[in-house]
Every structure is written in structure tokens, then in C-alpha cells.
Design a protein around this motif. Sequence first.
Motif, PDB file in Angstrom:
ATOM      1  N   GLN A  40     -10.170 122.052  34.294  1.00 18.65           N
ATOM      2  CA  GLN A  40     -10.621 121.469  35.563  1.00 18.65           C
ATOM      3  C   GLN A  40     -10.298 119.983  35.630  1.00 18.65           C
ATOM      4  OE1 GLN A  40     -11.909 123.315  38.175  1.00 18.65           O
ATOM      5  NE2 GLN A  40     -11.512 121.396  39.270  1.00 18.65           N
ATOM      6  N   SER A  41     -10.345 119.298  34.491  1.00 20.55           N
ATOM      7  CA  SER A  41     -10.002 117.873  34.491  1.00 20.55           C
ATOM      8  C   SER A  41      -8.528 117.667  34.851  1.00 20.55           C
ATOM      9  CB  SER A  41     -10.318 117.240  33.135  1.00 20.55           C
ATOM     10  OG  SER A  41      -9.429 117.666  32.119  1.00 20.55           O
ATOM     11  N   LEU A  42      -7.658 118.582  34.422  1.00 23.52           N
ATOM     12  CA  LEU A  42      -6.248 118.507  34.811  1.00 23.52           C
ATOM     13  C   LEU A  42      -6.084 118.763  36.304  1.00 23.52           C
ATOM     14  CD1 LEU A  42      -4.466 120.380  31.878  1.00 23.52           C
ATOM     15  CD2 LEU A  42      -4.678 117.914  32.217  1.00 23.52           C
ATOM     16  N   ILE A  43      -6.821 119.731  36.825  1.00 26.05           N
ATOM     17  CA  ILE A  43      -6.757 120.020  38.260  1.00 26.05           C
ATOM     18  C   ILE A  43      -7.207 118.805  39.064  1.00 26.05           C
ATOM     19  CG2 ILE A  43      -7.721 121.441  40.121  1.00 26.05           C
ATOM     20  CD1 ILE A  43      -8.007 123.710  38.019  1.00 26.05           C
ATOM     21  N   ASN A  44      -8.327 118.209  38.654  1.00 22.82           N
ATOM     22  CA  ASN A  44      -8.864 117.057  39.387  1.00 22.82           C
ATOM     23  C   ASN A  44      -7.893 115.873  39.356  1.00 22.82           C
ATOM     24  OD1 ASN A  44     -11.164 118.589  39.771  1.00 22.82           O
ATOM     25  ND2 ASN A  44     -12.346 117.554  38.179  1.00 22.82           N
ATOM     26  N   THR A  45      -7.202 115.706  38.230  1.00 26.72           N
ATOM     27  CA  THR A  45      -6.351 114.531  38.045  1.00 26.72           C
ATOM     28  C   THR A  45      -4.962 114.712  38.642  1.00 26.72           C
ATOM     29  OG1 THR A  45      -7.536 114.004  36.007  1.00 26.72           O
ATOM     30  CG2 THR A  45      -5.403 112.941  36.325  1.00 26.72           C
ATOM     31  N   PHE A  46      -4.394 115.918  38.493  1.00 22.78           N
ATOM     32  CA  PHE A  46      -2.989 116.109  38.867  1.00 22.78           C
ATOM     33  C   PHE A  46      -2.768 117.122  39.991  1.00 22.78           C
ATOM     34  CE2 PHE A  46      -3.060 115.001  34.281  1.00 22.78           C
ATOM     35  CZ  PHE A  46      -2.368 113.789  34.349  1.00 22.78           C
ATOM     36  N   GLY A  47      -3.820 117.778  40.452  1.00 17.28           N
ATOM     37  CA  GLY A  47      -3.651 118.854  41.429  1.00 17.28           C
ATOM     38  C   GLY A  47      -3.060 118.417  42.754  1.00 17.28           C
ATOM     39  N   ASN A  48      -3.296 117.168  43.130  1.00 21.39           N
ATOM     40  CA  ASN A  48      -2.755 116.680  44.396  1.00 21.39           C
ATOM     41  C   ASN A  48      -1.437 115.935  44.232  1.00 21.39           C
ATOM     42  OD1 ASN A  48      -4.912 117.679  45.936  1.00 21.39           O
ATOM     43  ND2 ASN A  48      -6.159 115.878  45.481  1.00 21.39           N
ATOM     44  N   ARG A  49      -1.026 115.738  42.994  1.00 22.37           N
ATOM     45  CA  ARG A  49       0.261 115.065  42.738  1.00 22.37           C
ATOM     46  C   ARG A  49       0.805 115.523  41.389  1.00 22.37           C
ATOM     47  NH1 ARG A  49      -1.451 108.929  41.192  1.00 22.37           N
ATOM     48  NH2 ARG A  49      -3.419 109.415  40.187  1.00 22.37           N
ATOM     49  N   PRO A  50       1.281 116.747  41.330  1.00 25.89           N
ATOM     50  CA  PRO A  50       1.702 117.334  40.062  1.00 25.89           C
ATOM     51  C   PRO A  50       2.796 116.552  39.351  1.00 25.89           C
ATOM     52  CG  PRO A  50       2.372 118.699  41.926  1.00 25.89           C
ATOM     53  CD  PRO A  50       1.415 117.686  42.452  1.00 25.89           C
ATOM     54  N   GLU A  51       3.650 115.869  40.116  1.00 24.23           N
ATOM     55  CA  GLU A  51       4.729 115.109  39.470  1.00 24.23           C
ATOM     56  C   GLU A  51       4.194 114.012  38.563  1.00 24.23           C
ATOM     57  OE1 GLU A  51       3.330 112.902  42.919  1.00 24.23           O
ATOM     58  OE2 GLU A  51       3.923 115.004  42.659  1.00 24.23           O
ATOM     59  N   PHE A  52       2.969 113.554  38.817  1.00 25.17           N
ATOM     60  CA  PHE A  52       2.361 112.510  37.988  1.00 25.17           C
ATOM     61  C   PHE A  52       2.075 113.028  36.573  1.00 25.17           C
ATOM     62  CE2 PHE A  52      -1.425 109.494  37.350  1.00 25.17           C
ATOM     63  CZ  PHE A  52      -0.610 108.443  36.967  1.00 25.17           C
ATOM     64  N   LEU A  53       1.898 114.357  36.447  1.00 18.91           N
ATOM     65  CA  LEU A  53       1.713 114.948  35.119  1.00 18.91           C
ATOM     66  C   LEU A  53       2.907 114.643  34.225  1.00 18.91           C
ATOM     67  CD1 LEU A  53       0.321 116.927  33.074  1.00 18.91           C
ATOM     68  CD2 LEU A  53       1.644 118.743  34.175  1.00 18.91           C
ATOM     69  N   VAL A  54       4.113 114.801  34.761  1.00 19.65           N
ATOM     70  CA  VAL A  54       5.325 114.576  33.962  1.00 19.65           C
ATOM     71  C   VAL A  54       5.424 113.109  33.549  1.00 19.65           C
ATOM     72  CG1 VAL A  54       7.837 114.744  33.952  1.00 19.65           C
ATOM     73  CG2 VAL A  54       6.470 116.511  35.078  1.00 19.65           C
ATOM     74  N   THR A  55       5.040 112.208  34.451  1.00 21.45           N
ATOM     75  CA  THR A  55       5.058 110.778  34.140  1.00 21.45           C
ATOM     76  C   THR A  55       4.133 110.466  32.966  1.00 21.45           C
ATOM     77  OG1 THR A  55       5.517 110.223  36.442  1.00 21.45           O
ATOM     78  CG2 THR A  55       4.624 108.476  35.059  1.00 21.45           C
ATOM     79  N   CYS A  56       2.908 110.980  33.032  1.00 19.00           N
ATOM     80  CA  CYS A  56       1.934 110.731  31.963  1.00 19.00           C
ATOM     81  C   CYS A  56       2.341 111.446  30.680  1.00 19.00           C
ATOM     82  CB  CYS A  56       0.547 111.180  32.410  1.00 19.00           C
ATOM     83  SG  CYS A  56      -0.121 110.216  33.778  1.00 19.00           S
ATOM     84  N   ALA A  57       2.887 112.640  30.812  1.00 21.29           N
ATOM     85  CA  ALA A  57       3.284 113.422  29.638  1.00 21.29           C
ATOM     86  C   ALA A  57       4.318 112.688  28.806  1.00 21.29           C
ATOM     87  CB  ALA A  57       3.818 114.781  30.067  1.00 21.29           C
ATOM     88  N   ALA A  58       5.227 111.982  29.466  1.00 19.79           N
ATOM     89  CA  ALA A  58       6.287 111.278  28.740  1.00 19.79           C
ATOM     90  C   ALA A  58       5.720 110.275  27.743  1.00 19.79           C
ATOM     91  CB  ALA A  58       7.214 110.585  29.730  1.00 19.79           C
ATOM     92  N   ARG A  59       4.543 109.714  28.047  1.00 19.39           N
ATOM     93  CA  ARG A  59       3.917 108.748  27.142  1.00 19.39           C
ATOM     94  C   ARG A  59       3.492 109.403  25.824  1.00 19.39           C
ATOM     95  NH1 ARG A  59       2.325 103.940  29.550  1.00 19.39           N
ATOM     96  NH2 ARG A  59       3.715 103.519  31.299  1.00 19.39           N
ATOM     97  N   LEU A  60       3.314 110.726  25.852  1.00 21.36           N
ATOM     98  CA  LEU A  60       2.924 111.469  24.646  1.00 21.36           C
ATOM     99  C   LEU A  60       4.104 112.231  24.050  1.00 21.36           C
ATOM    100  CD1 LEU A  60      -0.509 112.969  25.788  1.00 21.36           C
ATOM    101  CD2 LEU A  60      -0.135 110.984  24.324  1.00 21.36           C
ATOM    102  N   GLY A  61       5.295 111.920  24.525  1.00 20.87           N
ATOM    103  CA  GLY A  61       6.470 112.633  24.048  1.00 20.87           C
ATOM    104  C   GLY A  61       6.678 113.960  24.723  1.00 20.87           C
ATOM    105  N   GLY A  62       5.935 114.229  25.802  1.00 14.71           N
ATOM    106  CA  GLY A  62       6.062 115.499  26.506  1.00 14.71           C
ATOM    107  C   GLY A  62       7.370 115.605  27.269  1.00 14.71           C
ATOM    108  N   GLN A  63       7.923 116.801  27.300  1.00 18.43           N
ATOM    109  CA  GLN A  63       9.183 117.076  27.986  1.00 18.43           C
ATOM    110  C   GLN A  63       8.921 117.971  29.195  1.00 18.43           C
ATOM    111  OE1 GLN A  63      12.222 115.758  26.903  1.00 18.43           O
ATOM    112  NE2 GLN A  63      10.953 114.628  25.443  1.00 18.43           N
ATOM    113  N   ALA A  64       9.498 117.613  30.332  1.00 16.95           N
ATOM    114  CA  ALA A  64       9.308 118.405  31.546  1.00 16.95           C
ATOM    115  C   ALA A  64       9.765 119.846  31.325  1.00 16.95           C
ATOM    116  CB  ALA A  64      10.083 117.784  32.703  1.00 16.95           C
ATOM    117  N   ALA A  65       9.017 120.786  31.916  1.00 15.55           N
ATOM    118  CA  ALA A  65       9.326 122.208  31.791  1.00 15.55           C
ATOM    119  C   ALA A  65       9.263 122.852  33.177  1.00 15.55           C
ATOM    120  CB  ALA A  65       8.348 122.889  30.842  1.00 15.55           C
ATOM    121  N   LYS A  66       9.898 124.015  33.316  1.00 14.35           N
ATOM    122  CA  LYS A  66      10.009 124.675  34.619  1.00 14.35           C
ATOM    123  C   LYS A  66       8.935 125.742  34.790  1.00 14.35           C
ATOM    124  CE  LYS A  66      14.957 123.756  35.115  1.00 14.35           C
ATOM    125  NZ  LYS A  66      16.313 124.327  35.301  1.00 14.35           N
TER     126      LYS A  66
END
Length: 208
Positions: free
Chosen positions: A114-140
Motif C-alpha cells: 500500500q505504501s508503494l501504491i500511495n507513493t507511486f500510483g499516480n506517477r509510476p514513472e517516478f518508481l524507475v527514477t527512485c529505483a535507479a538510486r538503489l541500482g534498480g533496473q527498469a523492467a517491462k
Amino acid sequence: MESNYRIAYNKGWQDLKQKDPEEVSQYMQVTYLPEVQQFIVPMFNENYIVDIQHETIARQADGKTPEMEAAILLLHYLSFFQYQAEPANKWVSLKEIPNGGILFYPAFRKTPIQSLINTFGNRPEFLVTCAARLGGQAAKFGDAAAVFQVFPKIPLCAVVWEGDEEVAANATILYDPSIAHFLHIESIIGVGWHLAQRLVKLAAREQS
């Protein structure tokens, strides 16, 4: 809660000391330095030094001690395995993880997801931006997703679907099913919770 964490932390050291360090190094793909009795463990995009002799854990880059939850996960990653196993290279929900995943899923859905939904549900592209800080790689997957190498043998995938006036936003955290060989169910939940917390904190920091 603090005492429960402390009990888990102390037991983690006890369990690790019962393991053959060379076997830990080989099976869990971490570096062991026998001359100083230390493991070097990658966690997300940073290395941590786990010192068996002094029972300390510190980030290699700056010597900072990780939060208790992260320290416990590091110890459990090194100490839980019973035999050598490899990732299955597929994704499943917590509900599909044996030994209690389906029982714990409602609480897992209620807080970290639910915390992910609240934070990124209205702007999912922001997830990829934040993920990069943790070494996360965009996925389809979904409207946005990122894959994280939490530990050498433990990938996680965070997925977000954007909401609109008709459909509510949604999110999930996916696991490689092999995680059941590497962590017990409480730590499997804990590693997903830890990922969600870090992403939410990064999002707050980016906005401030």
C-alpha cells in the motif's frame, strides 16, 4: 519490538558462527576474508562488511552501521541456507512462497505494498527514477517496474499500475521462488518490506 529485533540479531550471529565460512562464501556468492574473519556482502548497490570476530556490520564505503532491520537481513542471508541452490529466474507473488506466504500476504498487502501504491500510483514513472538510486533496473511489467539485486542470489521486482477515475492504482512486489532456500518466511517478508521502505524514503527525499 526492539527486544524482538535484538533477539533476532543475536541469533543471526550465533547461526552464522555455526556455518563453514568458505561454504557461505561459495553458496551465497559473497567474499570471505579469513585473515580478518570478515564477509563482504553486496546489498542493493553497496557493500557491507560483516565482521564475525567483533560481531559488527558496517557499510564498506563509509563505515556506517546499517539499521537493525537491514543488519538482520544481512545475517539471515549468510546463515539460513541449508544447501546450495540457484535462482529460478521467474517471478511469483508472496502468496506463492511456501511456509506461510499466503497467510502473511494480507498484512504485507496492507502496509509495504500500500505504501508503494500511495507513493507511486499516480506517477509510476517516478518508481524507475527512485529505483535507479538503489541500482534498480527498469523492467517491462505493469505501467512501471524495476528489478533490484538485493543480495547476490535474491532479486526483487517492484511493479506499479497507474490509477485513474475508473480503476484504482495497484502495486506488487515479486520474488524469485528460490528465495525460500535463502531466507525464512519472516525475512522474505522483511526484505520486501525493506525495499518498499527504501523506495518510499527515496521518493520523499526527491520531492523535498
